[in-house]
Scaffold this active site. Sequence first.
Site, short mmCIF file in Angstrom:
data_model
loop_
_atom_site.label_atom_id
_atom_site.label_comp_id
_atom_site.label_asym_id
_atom_site.label_seq_id
_atom_site.Cartn_x
_atom_site.Cartn_y
_atom_site.Cartn_z
N LYS A 195 0.72 -1.12 0.07
CA LYS A 195 -0.03 -0.08 -0.03
C LYS A 195 1.01 1.11 0.13
CE LYS A 195 -3.54 2.30 2.67
NZ LYS A 195 -4.52 2.25 3.84
N LYS A 248 -2.14 -1.49 -3.77
CA LYS A 248 -3.03 -0.46 -3.82
C LYS A 248 -2.27 0.89 -3.84
CE LYS A 248 -5.86 1.98 -0.61
NZ LYS A 248 -6.36 2.19 0.79
C1 PBG Z 1 -7.18 3.20 5.51
C2 PBG Z 1 -7.77 3.02 4.08
C3 PBG Z 1 -7.50 4.16 3.26
C4 PBG Z 1 -7.84 3.79 1.99
C5 PBG Z 1 -8.64 2.34 2.21
N1 PBG Z 1 -8.32 2.15 3.44
C6 PBG Z 1 -7.06 5.49 3.29
C7 PBG Z 1 -5.53 5.71 3.54
O1 PBG Z 1 -4.96 4.94 3.56
O2 PBG Z 1 -5.45 7.00 3.83
C8 PBG Z 1 -8.20 4.39 0.61
C9 PBG Z 1 -9.04 3.74 -0.24
C10 PBG Z 1 -9.59 4.68 -1.62
O3 PBG Z 1 -8.77 5.96 -1.83
O4 PBG Z 1 -10.18 4.42 -2.12
N2 PBG Z 1 -8.26 2.97 6.27
#
Ligand code: PBG
Length: 328
Positions: A195, A248
């Site tokens: 991520k 991601k």
């Molecule tokens: C954290 C989380 C995030 C997203 C999914 N889970 C946000 C982050 O890391 O700031 C982002 C998903 C998206 O942008 O569609 N709980």
Amino acid sequence: MEFPRLRPRRLRLNENIRSLIRETSLSLDDLILPVFVRYGEGIKEEVPSMPGVYRYSVDKVVDEVKEARDLGIKAVILFGIPEHKDEVGSDTWNDEGIIQRTLRKLKKEVPEMYLITDVCFCEYTTHGHCGVLCGSTVCNDETLENLKKQVVSHAKNGADMVAPSGMMDGMVKAIREALDDAGFKNIPIMAYSAKFASAFYGPFREAAESSPSFGDRRSYQMDPANAREALKEVLLDVKEGADVVMVKPALSYLDIIYRVKEATLLPVCAYNVSGEYSMVKAAGRMGWIDEKKVVWEMLVSMKRAGADMIITYFAKDVAKMIIKGEVG
Ligand code: PBG
């Protein structure tokens, strides 16, 4: 043999032959719909930066999930916005918390749907970071203790799968142990393994009220410049017991999806994130692109790169396209 006897265009002459040689497909089996649940009652409100995406109160979320089921979508991933935030995000392990109440309601009213929970703290903490703070950063090991409480509470209340997204070291191992010790050995873990610290999460943070109140997430999420480090993270999660690994965002990271697919035998999930959704919606609304065609091409590209499943805010749109046969 070569041209003029060799003519690749023979295999593109009409749709019958094109569909016979098509290498990648996108189907209802591949889609996971994200769903935002918030406190309150009788609420369905559109997220301003994500047209077509809504936040629902627990009583209303059933309609959304039933609609998804009726369209043939088999899985949702739940994100919660609690009424009360605190320093540690204790709503996440409260059996009366927003996600727990949602899980019970959905299990009862839409039992066919597969319920995945996002496991994190940023929507639940006053500071908006993904765990317990130590000074100005997130403490890893203290956060693991709270993650264990969170996943056990999700499993107890009906989660079919948990998806930790906080990028803490050792989180998959800690969660596997906690689930097994509590008797949930059959609940799989989908790890947000690679991520990245991405500006493509902007609209999500508005939707989920999860922006950090100071600093950023670069001390836990990955540097977008790094591919080998992504593989390291994935291989560690595999060793720790992940059942599915995730990359991601997706669109700017197709090379990572491809490399992850080569590096592991686990199923790979791609998260087509909020910023990717909003860009396409905005350009579509302006009439600058053909939205449906662009969506299809993007998602097929994620599959071609190696994704076995895709989390996407377009899931319902795509399901409708498949049902109407507007694709290919
Ligand atoms: C954290 C989380 C995030 C997203 C999914 N889970 C946000 C982050 O890391 O700031 C982002 C998903 C998206 O942008 O569609 N709980």
